[in-house]
Enzyme design. Sequence first.
Site, short mmCIF file in Angstrom:
data_model
loop_
_atom_site.label_atom_id
_atom_site.label_comp_id
_atom_site.label_asym_id
_atom_site.label_seq_id
_atom_site.Cartn_x
_atom_site.Cartn_y
_atom_site.Cartn_z
N SER A 26 0.83 -1.21 0.00
CA SER A 26 0.00 0.00 0.00
C SER A 26 0.86 1.25 0.00
O SER A 26 0.58 2.21 -0.70
CB SER A 26 -0.89 0.04 1.24
OG SER A 26 -1.52 -1.18 1.41
N ARG A 30 1.53 3.91 -3.30
CA ARG A 30 1.17 5.32 -3.09
C ARG A 30 2.38 6.22 -3.29
O ARG A 30 2.31 7.25 -3.95
CB ARG A 30 0.60 5.52 -1.68
CG ARG A 30 -0.87 5.07 -1.53
CD ARG A 30 -1.24 5.12 -0.06
NE ARG A 30 -2.62 4.81 0.25
CZ ARG A 30 -3.16 3.60 0.30
NH1 ARG A 30 -2.42 2.54 -0.04
NH2 ARG A 30 -4.40 3.42 0.67
N ASP A 56 2.45 -6.16 -8.26
CA ASP A 56 1.63 -4.95 -8.19
C ASP A 56 2.46 -3.67 -8.29
O ASP A 56 2.00 -2.67 -8.84
CB ASP A 56 0.81 -4.93 -6.88
CG ASP A 56 -0.43 -5.81 -7.01
OD1 ASP A 56 -0.53 -6.55 -8.01
OD2 ASP A 56 -1.30 -5.73 -6.12
N ASN A 81 -3.53 -7.01 -11.94
CA ASN A 81 -4.64 -7.15 -10.99
C ASN A 81 -4.41 -6.23 -9.80
O ASN A 81 -4.79 -6.53 -8.68
CB ASN A 81 -4.76 -8.61 -10.53
CG ASN A 81 -6.12 -8.91 -9.92
OD1 ASN A 81 -7.03 -8.07 -9.95
ND2 ASN A 81 -6.27 -10.08 -9.33
N ARG A 114 -13.67 -6.34 -11.07
CA ARG A 114 -13.61 -5.60 -9.80
C ARG A 114 -14.21 -4.21 -10.02
O ARG A 114 -13.76 -3.46 -10.88
CB ARG A 114 -12.17 -5.54 -9.29
CG ARG A 114 -11.60 -6.92 -9.01
CD ARG A 114 -10.16 -6.89 -8.60
NE ARG A 114 -9.97 -6.29 -7.28
CZ ARG A 114 -8.77 -6.10 -6.73
NH1 ARG A 114 -7.67 -6.45 -7.39
NH2 ARG A 114 -8.66 -5.57 -5.54
N SER A 161 -15.10 0.10 -1.54
CA SER A 161 -13.65 0.01 -1.42
C SER A 161 -13.13 1.37 -0.98
O SER A 161 -13.52 2.39 -1.54
CB SER A 161 -13.04 -0.36 -2.78
OG SER A 161 -11.64 -0.15 -2.73
N GLN A 163 -10.41 2.34 -1.55
CA GLN A 163 -9.48 2.81 -2.58
C GLN A 163 -10.08 3.91 -3.45
O GLN A 163 -9.35 4.69 -4.06
CB GLN A 163 -9.03 1.63 -3.46
CG GLN A 163 -8.03 0.74 -2.74
CD GLN A 163 -7.53 -0.39 -3.63
OE1 GLN A 163 -7.74 -0.39 -4.83
NE2 GLN A 163 -6.87 -1.36 -3.02
N ASP A 323 -7.54 -7.27 5.02
CA ASP A 323 -6.62 -8.23 4.40
C ASP A 323 -6.05 -9.21 5.41
O ASP A 323 -6.04 -10.42 5.21
CB ASP A 323 -5.48 -7.49 3.69
CG ASP A 323 -5.96 -6.88 2.38
OD1 ASP A 323 -7.11 -7.16 1.99
OD2 ASP A 323 -5.18 -6.13 1.77
N LYS A 350 -12.39 -8.76 -3.76
CA LYS A 350 -10.93 -8.65 -3.82
C LYS A 350 -10.39 -9.52 -4.96
O LYS A 350 -11.12 -9.83 -5.89
CB LYS A 350 -10.31 -9.04 -2.48
CG LYS A 350 -10.74 -8.14 -1.35
CD LYS A 350 -9.90 -6.88 -1.27
CE LYS A 350 -10.44 -5.97 -0.19
NZ LYS A 350 -9.42 -5.29 0.57
N GLU A 351 -9.14 -9.97 -4.84
CA GLU A 351 -8.52 -10.74 -5.92
C GLU A 351 -9.41 -11.89 -6.37
O GLU A 351 -9.40 -12.31 -7.51
CB GLU A 351 -7.16 -11.28 -5.46
CG GLU A 351 -6.03 -10.27 -5.53
CD GLU A 351 -6.02 -9.25 -4.40
OE1 GLU A 351 -7.03 -9.14 -3.67
OE2 GLU A 351 -5.01 -8.55 -4.27
N ARG A 354 -13.17 -13.86 -1.64
CA ARG A 354 -12.35 -14.49 -0.61
C ARG A 354 -13.18 -15.21 0.45
O ARG A 354 -12.68 -16.12 1.10
CB ARG A 354 -11.46 -13.43 0.07
CG ARG A 354 -10.31 -13.02 -0.81
CD ARG A 354 -9.50 -11.91 -0.20
NE ARG A 354 -8.22 -11.78 -0.89
CZ ARG A 354 -7.37 -10.79 -0.70
NH1 ARG A 354 -7.65 -9.83 0.15
NH2 ARG A 354 -6.24 -10.75 -1.36
N HIS A 397 -2.81 -14.19 -3.86
CA HIS A 397 -1.61 -14.33 -3.03
C HIS A 397 -1.93 -14.64 -1.57
O HIS A 397 -1.28 -15.46 -0.94
CB HIS A 397 -0.79 -13.04 -3.13
CG HIS A 397 -1.54 -11.79 -2.81
ND1 HIS A 397 -1.05 -10.79 -2.01
CD2 HIS A 397 -2.80 -11.37 -3.14
CE1 HIS A 397 -1.93 -9.82 -1.91
NE2 HIS A 397 -3.01 -10.15 -2.59
N ARG A 398 -2.99 -14.02 -1.05
CA ARG A 398 -3.28 -14.24 0.38
C ARG A 398 -3.82 -15.64 0.64
O ARG A 398 -3.59 -16.21 1.70
CB ARG A 398 -4.24 -13.17 0.91
CG ARG A 398 -3.68 -11.79 0.76
CD ARG A 398 -4.14 -10.79 1.80
NE ARG A 398 -3.53 -9.52 1.46
CZ ARG A 398 -2.27 -9.18 1.74
NH1 ARG A 398 -1.51 -10.00 2.42
NH2 ARG A 398 -1.78 -8.03 1.35
N LYS A 425 2.38 -11.42 -6.14
CA LYS A 425 1.62 -10.16 -6.16
C LYS A 425 2.14 -9.18 -5.11
O LYS A 425 2.26 -7.99 -5.37
CB LYS A 425 0.14 -10.45 -5.93
CG LYS A 425 -0.76 -9.24 -6.14
CD LYS A 425 -2.20 -9.66 -6.26
CE LYS A 425 -3.07 -8.60 -6.92
NZ LYS A 425 -3.28 -7.42 -6.16
#
Length: 665
Positions: A26, A30, A56, A81, A114, A161, A163, A323, A350-351, A354, A397-398, A425
């Site tokens: 993150s 940024r 990413d 992604n 997404r 989100s 984001q 997350d 999310k990806e 989940r 990834h998670r 990722k």
Amino acid sequence: MFETVCLDIPPLQAVAGSVRLPGSKSISNRVLLLAALCEMAGDQPTVLHDLLDSDDTRVMVAALAQLKEKSNETKKLFLGNAGTAMRPLTAALALRGGQTGGYELSGVARMHERPIGDLVDALRLLGCDIQYLGREGFPPLKIGEPKLKLDAPIRVRGDVSSQFLTALLLALPLVAAQDIHVDVVGELISKPYIDITIKLLARFGVTVRQQGWRRFTIPAGSQYTSPREIYVEADASSASYFVALGGLAARVDKPLQILGVGADSIQGDIKFIDAAAQMGVQVQSEANSLTVWRKDWDAASGQWSKSTGFLRAIDLDCNHIPDAAMTLAVMALYADGTTTLRNIASWRVKETDRISAMAAELRKLGATIDEGADYIRITPPSLNQWRFASIHTYDDHRMAMCASLAAFNPAGLPVRIEDPKCVAKTFPSYFEALFSVAQTTSKNIPVICIDGPTASGKGTLASLVAKQLGYHYLDSGALYRLVGFAATQAGVDLDDELAVATVASQMLIGFDADRVSLNGSDATNDIRSEASGMLASKVSSYPAVRQALLDRQLGFRKLPGLVADGRDMGTVIFPDAPLKVFLTANAQTRAQRRYKQLISKGISASIDALCADLEARDARDQSRSAAPLVAAKDALQLDNSNLTIEDSVAQVLSWWSSRFAPSQL
Ligand code: DC
């Protein structure tokens, strides 16, 4: 084609030592954008330290580099992604414009599922020109020149989100000729991510005024100024796996140390440690590091006092750690009752979805799961309900990192993780980091032995199988070749067994990818000649030399597993290996292969001479009294005279698949 498709993790028993985690995703994405915006505005470049290098961040770096190039055509940015690239770049480019042909922003198929509609709606109200190139409300997008109207407050939804808000906050200082107000509609989720955004904006000279979580104001005249230099702290979400690992398997007297992130972190996911502590994980936080261990080590018996249910079940609102909360879901497998994780609707966009992914995979492991639109409830398996599972990771990834925590199961079962490379990722070296601190007994660490005569193709086969499984690789023949070469170089009499054995125990060797070094110098080519093969055959007949190399070979048995090739891997060095293959091919075929190999390296050769040499070497290897070349009784025979290398790899992998978890697959 020989990428690791599955990672087979044997049962793990403990963790100890320390790990330094990669930079925060993150923060990295940024600061990359902020530094680029500063530069575009004519300010100094910013030096970014400890930046994360992952999929990413690479797409962000590539996109920013493309934006710098001068051209009038449509700039087509591919953002993989990475939500942390797609959302802020959409806002920044839509507000800034400045490209004659406009911009096109796209990503992988999942990125196009997404949602981005709320951000686009907010930007359109500001006068931005954004079109959907595919489905309404989702990328890909076409961005043109804006006709800005900044008087009315901007309204953006906060409940899908965070984001979207982050994207606006990062982009609006580009156009802040007047105060710009952003009003959040709906309950703002993932507030800590907004905190990161605001703190980083401050580092780049923009002070956002905040009225609670409802209204954010970019003051008139805001302008980005480079801090010249910025340090990226380690990723707090990545830390969650190691906090969990420590809580599952680190002893109080050998705690796990996590370096690069701690109590001073500006990342919201650092709050994960409070949730972990609620579950009973022992965490001590310093400014920039964490020390973690499991509570119930019993020093007197040298054992854990509980085998199951040693963590406490919790019921938690996880909105503030979306997350890292995934990690809690897997920790719940080790809890003393049912755990409920609430307010996690954002998991579904999310990806992957989940909630349903986690539910499906934890069920495979034996857990009982209840899921709803915005919660998941996990009841752990009892000791005999645990199952071996091949965990599907959904290109998330998670999911892959979380799944590795199941390898500490009390039933001592291995775990298979599909597509482990998806960790790239955010944490490309996750599994290396895991195996650098995880421990298990040597007999748990799987070894695949591939023995056979000279030039049967063992080396090629074994190294490809190792690559495909993500396991270590031991080319034991290279050790004997090194002994022959080192002894000759040192002027040692090759008939003097003890002198040669001394060379064998003292030589300093290194294996790095395809290169071999001896006492610090590259010896890759020196040991590959036919002559050094003959020397190796000679020195390998000495019992003292074989003894001198024993420990070195055993030392290759490291997590997550080993593929070893040689003559006596299955009979002498790793007699307990779960899979032994005896690879043969007729002498004529082997001579031809070797011939091609030598010619391709520009070394002249004759097939007849090679055939005679091979037969002589086979005879010597088979007839020597110390560890002669014979198939282990439990070895599977593979004659590859008429097989392609792909066929042979596929055969060994299929044997392996049934050996790794025989009763379960
Ligand atoms: O596999 P290779 O050709 O690199 O092996 C070189 C020599 O080393 C071979 O003649 C036999 C010997 N060797 C051995 O005795 N035991 C092993 N495990 C591997 C090789």
